[in-house]
Design an enzyme around this catalytic site. Structure first.
Site, PDB file in Angstrom:
ATOM      1  N   ASP A  28       0.447  -1.274   0.047  1.00  0.00           N
ATOM      2  CA  ASP A  28      -0.052  -0.161   0.117  1.00  0.00           C
ATOM      3  C   ASP A  28       0.815   1.432   0.173  1.00  0.00           C
ATOM      4  O   ASP A  28      -0.017   2.100   0.101  1.00  0.00           O
ATOM      5  CB  ASP A  28      -0.767  -0.054   1.334  1.00  0.00           C
ATOM      6  N   LYS A  88     -15.728  -2.070   1.137  1.00  0.00           N
ATOM      7  CA  LYS A  88     -14.659  -2.442  -0.195  1.00  0.00           C
ATOM      8  C   LYS A  88     -15.556  -2.718  -0.989  1.00  0.00           C
ATOM      9  O   LYS A  88     -16.467  -3.522  -0.941  1.00  0.00           O
ATOM     10  CB  LYS A  88     -13.261  -3.767  -0.001  1.00  0.00           C
TER      11      LYS A  88
END
Length: 475
Positions: free
Chosen positions: A252, A386
């Protein structure tokens, strides 16, 4: 058929006359262009073609990209991807042939779009998002979207959403707000990943990420500046203490120094914050992803250290005490998945303490049934959304409403496998989620989301409301 018959059949004479009159009333300096645009707007848009392909996500793993065509243009979207986490999320369809992309190819999902979904949706109005999404759900016929694949369905759903905005000639976030019945728009407070661990990095840190949250910023551009500057102060701190190799990054974009304790990571972040001019404006969030280090009923904080694994086993009660101490010592305002996804009892205990926001990720899987249970049992107080865990734009809107009706916070989240698609930035604004996490303030696929929020702020001008201190419950 004669020319006159053709004109009469399609009422072209009346339509052209209306366009000419409109050009005259507008005193257009370019009547031909004006008439062309007027005629174009007079035609209702429909989906004319859908073409899918396989591309690679930020990890170099295949995912699905879709080009959806209407008579107003082409609209592109791609599906993000994460590590499949279990039986409660929608099913990502992959080929399974280990000889090709180690089994991760998505040509079956692509074929389903090109041969099945395309046929079902051509001719539909792109502004009717719920009808488009329902048509794909009906075509799939499975609870987890395992027949067509959630990666196929989601990519088409997002592309259709963009086409709907194009048909209405409004920004994507405004179209999403209209779909959700949201009269107000809010630019979310970002949670920037600055240290990566868990399955997202090769260090010994058990938890998945440490984030900074610029709650005290006045505008989003200030929040992004705070995130970027703090990130680079942290790089300097890590370099001083661990050398340049400590500044390698996780999936990330967070730094991954070879640390093994949460406190060690928090101390690095605290030192970086102290070097900025924003000490009072920055809070901290933890992404524990505790399912990754849960062993039975205990939690192994040394699970990534083979020589030490098992030496730091903690019971659920001991973990609660640890989190309480960390929240007292550091400006922690949010913890994501502090316990295993089936450890409802301990998640509820820490949530009831009221010391910070407790976010359900793997606990909930963006699954409405899991969310409803958590609401009924007061298990957590925030949803991590998500979109590929639920599968369509319509369903994402519905679960956000479900969470907000329960007075929860909502965090719109990226995935470990991202693309350049910035859709979740518009989604977070349109749904006034108040919070977004898209990774570190570096790496193109992460910055695509943050940069889109900058554009939205500019577009909204004086009407741009930044969640800031209202990050959990935007006004």
């Amino acid at each position: 058929m004669s020319v006159q018959e053709f004109l009469d059949k399609h009422l072209l004479s009346r339509k052209i006359e209306d366009a000419v009159n409109a050009a005259v009333r507008a005193k257009s300096p370019d009547p031909v262009l004006f008439i062309a645009n007027h005629m174009r707007k007079a035609v209702s848009s429909v989906i004319t073609k859908i073409k899918a392909r396989q591309i690679l996500d930020s990890r170099g793993i295949p995912t699905v990209e879709v080009d959806l065509f209407t008579n107003k243009g082409m609209f592109r979207a791609s599906a993000p991807s994460g590590d499949p986490s279990g039986m409660y999320e929608a099913f990502e369809l992959r080929d399974g042939d280990k000889a090709v992309y180690l089994g991760n190819s998505v040509t079956r999902a692509v074929k389903n779009i090109n041969e099945k979904i395309s046929k079902a949706l051509i001719g539909m109005d792109p502004t009717l998002q719920s009808q488009i999404d329902q048509a794909m759900i009906d075509l799939d016929k499975t609870e987890k979207k395992s027949e067509l694949g959630v990666n196929a369905i989601l990519a088409v759903s997002i592309a259709a959403c963009k086409a709907g905005a194009g048909e209405k000639e409004v920004p994507l976030y405004k179209h999403i707000a209209d779909l959700a019945g949201k009269p107000h728009l809010t630019i979310p407070t970002p949670a920037f990943t600055v240290i990566s661990g868990g399955k997202h990095a090769g260090n010994n840190l058990a938890i998945q990420e440490i984030m900074i949250v610029p709650i005290g910023a006045i505008r989003f551009d200030e929040a992004l500046q705070i995130g970027s500057e703090t990130y680079y102060h942290l790089k300097a701190v890590i370099t001083e203490k661990h050398g340049a190799h400590g500044c390698n990054v996780g999936v990330d974009g967070g730094f991954a120094p070879n640390i093994s304790s949460i406190r060690e990571g928090l101390d690095l972040v605290k030192e970086a914050i102290s070097r900025t001019e924003y000490t009072e404006k920055i809070s901290i969030a933890l992404g524990a992803a505790a399912s990754n280090f849960c062993q039975g009923t205990k939690y192994d904080l040394d699970f990534k250290s083979p020589n030490k694994s098992g030496q730091s086993f903690k019971s659920g009660e001991e973990m609660i005490e640890m989190y309480k101490e960390l929240c007292a010592e550091y400006p922690i305002v949010s913890i994501e998945d502090p316990f295993d996804k089936e450890d409802w009892e301990h998640i509820k205990c820490i949530s009831n303490l009221g010391t910070c926001q407790v976010v359900g990720d793997e606990l909930l899987m963006s699954n409405p049934k899991r969310i409803e249970r958590a609401i009924q049992e007061n298990t957590c107080n925030a949803l991590l959304l998500k979109v590929n865990q639920i599968g369509t734009v319509t369903e994402a809107i519905e679960v956000v409403k479900q969470a907000k009706d329960a007075n929860w916070g909502v965090v719109i989240s990226h995935r470990s496998g991202e693309t350049e698609d910035s859709f979740i930035a518009d989604l977070s604004v349109g749904l006034s989620s108040g919070q977004i996490k898209a990774g570190a303030p570096c790496r193109g696929e992460r910055l695509a989301k943050y940069n889109q929020l900058l554009r939205i702020q500019e577009e909204l001008g004086d009407d741009a409301f930044y969640a800031g201190v209202e990050w959990r419950k935007p006004l």
